[in-house]
Design a protein around this motif. Structure first.
Motif, PDB file in Angstrom:
ATOM      1  N   LEU A  50       5.538 -31.214  33.542  1.00  0.00           N
ATOM      2  CA  LEU A  50       6.819 -31.602  33.895  1.00  0.00           C
ATOM      3  C   LEU A  50       7.761 -31.118  33.003  1.00  0.00           C
ATOM      4  CD1 LEU A  50       6.559 -35.441  34.537  1.00  0.00           C
ATOM      5  CD2 LEU A  50       6.604 -33.539  36.229  1.00  0.00           C
ATOM      6  N   LEU A  51       7.522 -31.022  31.553  1.00  0.00           N
ATOM      7  CA  LEU A  51       8.406 -30.497  30.525  1.00  0.00           C
ATOM      8  C   LEU A  51       8.525 -29.121  30.938  1.00  0.00           C
ATOM      9  CD1 LEU A  51      10.118 -30.941  27.909  1.00  0.00           C
ATOM     10  CD2 LEU A  51       7.879 -30.204  26.660  1.00  0.00           C
TER      11      LEU A  51
ATOM     12  N   GLY B 126      16.386 -33.370  23.706  1.00  0.00           N
ATOM     13  CA  GLY B 126      15.479 -33.999  24.978  1.00  0.00           C
ATOM     14  C   GLY B 126      14.943 -35.049  24.449  1.00  0.00           C
ATOM     15  N   PRO B 127      14.130 -35.879  25.247  1.00  0.00           N
ATOM     16  CA  PRO B 127      13.640 -37.214  25.010  1.00  0.00           C
ATOM     17  C   PRO B 127      12.542 -37.221  23.928  1.00  0.00           C
ATOM     18  CG  PRO B 127      12.787 -36.380  27.038  1.00  0.00           C
ATOM     19  CD  PRO B 127      13.645 -35.287  26.625  1.00  0.00           C
ATOM     20  N   CYS B 128      12.278 -38.322  23.323  1.00  0.00           N
ATOM     21  CA  CYS B 128      11.109 -38.716  22.627  1.00  0.00           C
ATOM     22  C   CYS B 128       9.833 -38.047  23.184  1.00  0.00           C
ATOM     23  CB  CYS B 128      11.247 -39.764  22.137  1.00  0.00           C
ATOM     24  SG  CYS B 128       9.622 -40.283  21.067  1.00  0.00           S
ATOM     25  N   SER B 129       9.782 -39.005  24.440  1.00  0.00           N
ATOM     26  CA  SER B 129       8.547 -38.629  25.425  1.00  0.00           C
ATOM     27  C   SER B 129       9.072 -38.317  26.692  1.00  0.00           C
ATOM     28  CB  SER B 129       7.919 -39.965  25.679  1.00  0.00           C
ATOM     29  OG  SER B 129       7.192 -40.464  24.475  1.00  0.00           O
ATOM     30  N   VAL B 130       8.202 -37.264  27.368  1.00  0.00           N
ATOM     31  CA  VAL B 130       8.481 -37.109  28.988  1.00  0.00           C
ATOM     32  C   VAL B 130       7.749 -38.315  29.602  1.00  0.00           C
ATOM     33  CG1 VAL B 130       7.869 -35.488  30.757  1.00  0.00           C
ATOM     34  CG2 VAL B 130       8.009 -34.617  28.282  1.00  0.00           C
ATOM     35  N   GLU B 131       8.616 -39.031  30.343  1.00  0.00           N
ATOM     36  CA  GLU B 131       8.456 -40.167  31.139  1.00  0.00           C
ATOM     37  C   GLU B 131       7.979 -40.109  32.676  1.00  0.00           C
ATOM     38  OE1 GLU B 131      11.328 -43.104  30.144  1.00  0.00           O
ATOM     39  OE2 GLU B 131      10.683 -42.875  28.039  1.00  0.00           O
ATOM     40  N   THR B 132       9.124 -39.317  33.233  1.00  0.00           N
ATOM     41  CA  THR B 132       9.093 -38.854  34.836  1.00  0.00           C
ATOM     42  C   THR B 132       9.709 -37.827  34.925  1.00  0.00           C
ATOM     43  OG1 THR B 132      11.095 -40.063  34.960  1.00  0.00           O
ATOM     44  CG2 THR B 132       9.187 -41.435  35.214  1.00  0.00           C
ATOM     45  N   GLU B 133       9.287 -37.241  36.294  1.00  0.00           N
ATOM     46  CA  GLU B 133      10.096 -35.874  36.498  1.00  0.00           C
ATOM     47  C   GLU B 133      11.830 -36.084  36.282  1.00  0.00           C
ATOM     48  OE1 GLU B 133       8.389 -33.743  39.793  1.00  0.00           O
ATOM     49  OE2 GLU B 133      10.250 -32.350  39.909  1.00  0.00           O
ATOM     50  N   PRO B 134      12.135 -37.115  37.113  1.00  0.00           N
ATOM     51  CA  PRO B 134      13.642 -37.170  37.057  1.00  0.00           C
ATOM     52  C   PRO B 134      14.124 -37.386  35.753  1.00  0.00           C
ATOM     53  CG  PRO B 134      12.797 -38.772  38.738  1.00  0.00           C
ATOM     54  CD  PRO B 134      11.515 -38.123  38.129  1.00  0.00           C
ATOM     55  N   GLN B 135      13.619 -37.968  34.763  1.00  0.00           N
ATOM     56  CA  GLN B 135      13.926 -38.412  33.502  1.00  0.00           C
ATOM     57  C   GLN B 135      14.213 -37.102  32.659  1.00  0.00           C
ATOM     58  OE1 GLN B 135      11.271 -38.144  30.847  1.00  0.00           O
ATOM     59  NE2 GLN B 135      12.386 -39.485  29.360  1.00  0.00           N
ATOM     60  N   ILE B 136      13.025 -36.101  32.835  1.00  0.00           N
ATOM     61  CA  ILE B 136      13.053 -34.940  32.170  1.00  0.00           C
ATOM     62  C   ILE B 136      14.207 -33.969  32.940  1.00  0.00           C
ATOM     63  CG2 ILE B 136      11.088 -34.026  33.176  1.00  0.00           C
ATOM     64  CD1 ILE B 136      12.224 -33.731  29.433  1.00  0.00           C
ATOM     65  N   MET B 137      14.102 -34.097  33.966  1.00  0.00           N
ATOM     66  CA  MET B 137      15.099 -33.155  34.791  1.00  0.00           C
ATOM     67  C   MET B 137      16.419 -33.099  34.514  1.00  0.00           C
ATOM     68  SD  MET B 137      13.871 -30.625  36.423  1.00  0.00           S
ATOM     69  CE  MET B 137      12.539 -30.149  37.066  1.00  0.00           C
ATOM     70  N   ALA B 138      16.633 -34.576  34.401  1.00  0.00           N
ATOM     71  CA  ALA B 138      18.162 -35.225  33.837  1.00  0.00           C
ATOM     72  C   ALA B 138      18.579 -34.564  32.357  1.00  0.00           C
ATOM     73  CB  ALA B 138      18.446 -36.558  34.037  1.00  0.00           C
ATOM     74  N   CYS B 139      17.526 -34.694  31.441  1.00  0.00           N
ATOM     75  CA  CYS B 139      17.718 -34.415  30.364  1.00  0.00           C
ATOM     76  C   CYS B 139      17.942 -32.885  30.068  1.00  0.00           C
ATOM     77  CB  CYS B 139      16.550 -34.674  29.277  1.00  0.00           C
ATOM     78  SG  CYS B 139      16.201 -36.442  29.185  1.00  0.00           S
ATOM     79  N   ALA B 140      17.045 -32.278  30.755  1.00  0.00           N
ATOM     80  CA  ALA B 140      17.201 -30.591  30.731  1.00  0.00           C
ATOM     81  C   ALA B 140      18.370 -30.100  31.448  1.00  0.00           C
ATOM     82  CB  ALA B 140      15.930 -30.088  31.723  1.00  0.00           C
ATOM     83  N   GLU B 141      18.759 -30.848  32.366  1.00  0.00           N
ATOM     84  CA  GLU B 141      20.298 -30.377  32.962  1.00  0.00           C
ATOM     85  C   GLU B 141      21.466 -30.596  32.077  1.00  0.00           C
ATOM     86  OE1 GLU B 141      20.105 -32.209  36.913  1.00  0.00           O
ATOM     87  OE2 GLU B 141      18.352 -30.426  37.521  1.00  0.00           O
ATOM     88  N   ALA B 142      21.201 -31.804  31.524  1.00  0.00           N
ATOM     89  CA  ALA B 142      22.474 -32.213  30.588  1.00  0.00           C
ATOM     90  C   ALA B 142      22.482 -31.461  29.306  1.00  0.00           C
ATOM     91  CB  ALA B 142      22.508 -33.630  30.173  1.00  0.00           C
ATOM     92  N   ALA B 143      21.216 -31.095  28.660  1.00  0.00           N
ATOM     93  CA  ALA B 143      21.193 -29.870  27.571  1.00  0.00           C
ATOM     94  C   ALA B 143      21.577 -28.541  27.968  1.00  0.00           C
ATOM     95  CB  ALA B 143      19.742 -30.192  27.362  1.00  0.00           C
ATOM     96  N   ALA B 144      21.111 -28.024  29.169  1.00  0.00           N
ATOM     97  CA  ALA B 144      21.642 -26.810  29.447  1.00  0.00           C
ATOM     98  C   ALA B 144      23.210 -26.894  29.675  1.00  0.00           C
ATOM     99  CB  ALA B 144      20.928 -26.462  30.554  1.00  0.00           C
ATOM    100  N   ALA B 145      23.749 -27.842  30.342  1.00  0.00           N
ATOM    101  CA  ALA B 145      25.180 -27.857  30.434  1.00  0.00           C
ATOM    102  C   ALA B 145      25.926 -28.008  29.101  1.00  0.00           C
ATOM    103  CB  ALA B 145      25.516 -29.075  31.403  1.00  0.00           C
TER     104      ALA B 145
END
Ligand code: PEP
Ligand code: MN
Length: 273
Positions: free
Chosen positions: A80-81, A31-50
């Motif tokens: 957001l996280l 995941g990211p160093c910092s949670v920055e925005t909702e689209p940013q953390i969502m994109a990370c979460a989806e990529a991580a889960a996939a």
């Protein structure tokens, strides 16, 4: 010493949701160093889960070297996280920096991280020791293995037995890398304690291209898992972009880690007591 390993079979498995840290399966955290925005953390979460990653990481309360650097979104980042974790079914891990914030962070996080800079913050260690939640305890950048295990002991002594250690590099004379990854800490910790140990090659090296090779080395050394930083747009990340993988990089990394895990199945990596 509660942290002391007393027999070859003695090991602690920390349950996080339906995942186990310290069991037979390698734990991947990204995941990211910092949670920055909702689209940013969502994109990370989806990529991580996939990619088959087990836990989502992200900083909301950030320890930064400069007081003028981005300090994290705080409570907003935490929420957001949690939302991203819930949407993807991934448990979340995030840092807590002060005893006063332990209850707030524990309300949302599945695992609470104690960062390298706070490894010897004994008031904080005691506060998380009173929780019934897993704690990810990073090694201080200038701490010996003995000091690190004593920090774990502070948490255990308060009654919380769900401690996961994380080697994240120590400061040496070398300047090419951000820190020096002390991989010998992995077999040493395995010999000395029953607690699981993860490795964070992102903070250890500070260089994106070194993350996958050092992750593979960590798994070969017997680590129970690997924690890395990833971001949808590393060039524009608000913190630690230089060491963050992009999302295709995250996918390739996870695939490689599972291959290394498979290749090593049955290989003797644990030191004898
Ligand atoms: C982090 O994991 O975001 C972090 C700040 O790590 P460390 O405490 O190891 O520097
Ligand atoms: Mn970071």
């Amino acid at each position: 010493m509660l942290a002391k390993r007393t027999s070859p079979e003695h090991r602690t498995i920390v349950q996080v949701g339906r995942r186990q840290v310290g069991g037979d399966r390698l734990t991947l955290i990204a995941g990211p160093c910092s949670v920055e925005t909702e689209p940013q953390i969502m994109a990370c979460a989806e990529a991580a889960a996939a990619a088959g990653v087990d836990l989502l990481r992200g900083g909301a309360y950030k320890p930064r070297t400069s007081p003028y650097a981005f300090q994290g979104l705080g409570r907003e980042g935490l929420l957001l996280l949690a939302k991203a974790g819930k949407a993807t079914g991934l448990p979340i891990v995030t840092e807590v920096m002060e005893p006063q914030l332990v209850d707030e962070v524990a309300e949302w996080a599945d695992v609470l991280q104690i960062g390298a800079r706070n490894m010897a913050n004994f008031a904080l260690l005691k506060a998380v020791g009173r929780l019934a939640k897993p704690i990810l305890l990073k090694r201080g950048m200038m701490s010996t293995i003995d000091e690190w295990l004593n920090a774990a002991e502070y948490i255990l002594a308060e009654g919380n037995d769900q401690v996961i250690l994380c080697e994240r590099g120590i400061r040496t004379f070398e300047t090419h890398t951000r820190n020096t990854l002390d991989l010998s800490a992995v077999p040493a910790v395995k010999r000395l304690t029953h607690l699981p140990i993860l490795v964070d090659p992102s903070h250890a090296t500070g260089v994106r291209d070194y993350v996958a090779p050092m992750s593979a080395a960590a798994v070969a050394a017997g680590a129970d898992g690997v924690v890395i930083e990833a971001h949808p747009d590393p060039e524009n990340a608000l913190s630690d972009g230089a060491q963050s993988l992009d999302l295709p990089g995250l996918r390739a990394w996870a695939w490689r880690m599972r291959n290394v895990e498979r290749a090593l199945k049955g290989a003797p990596t644990e030191a004898a007591v």
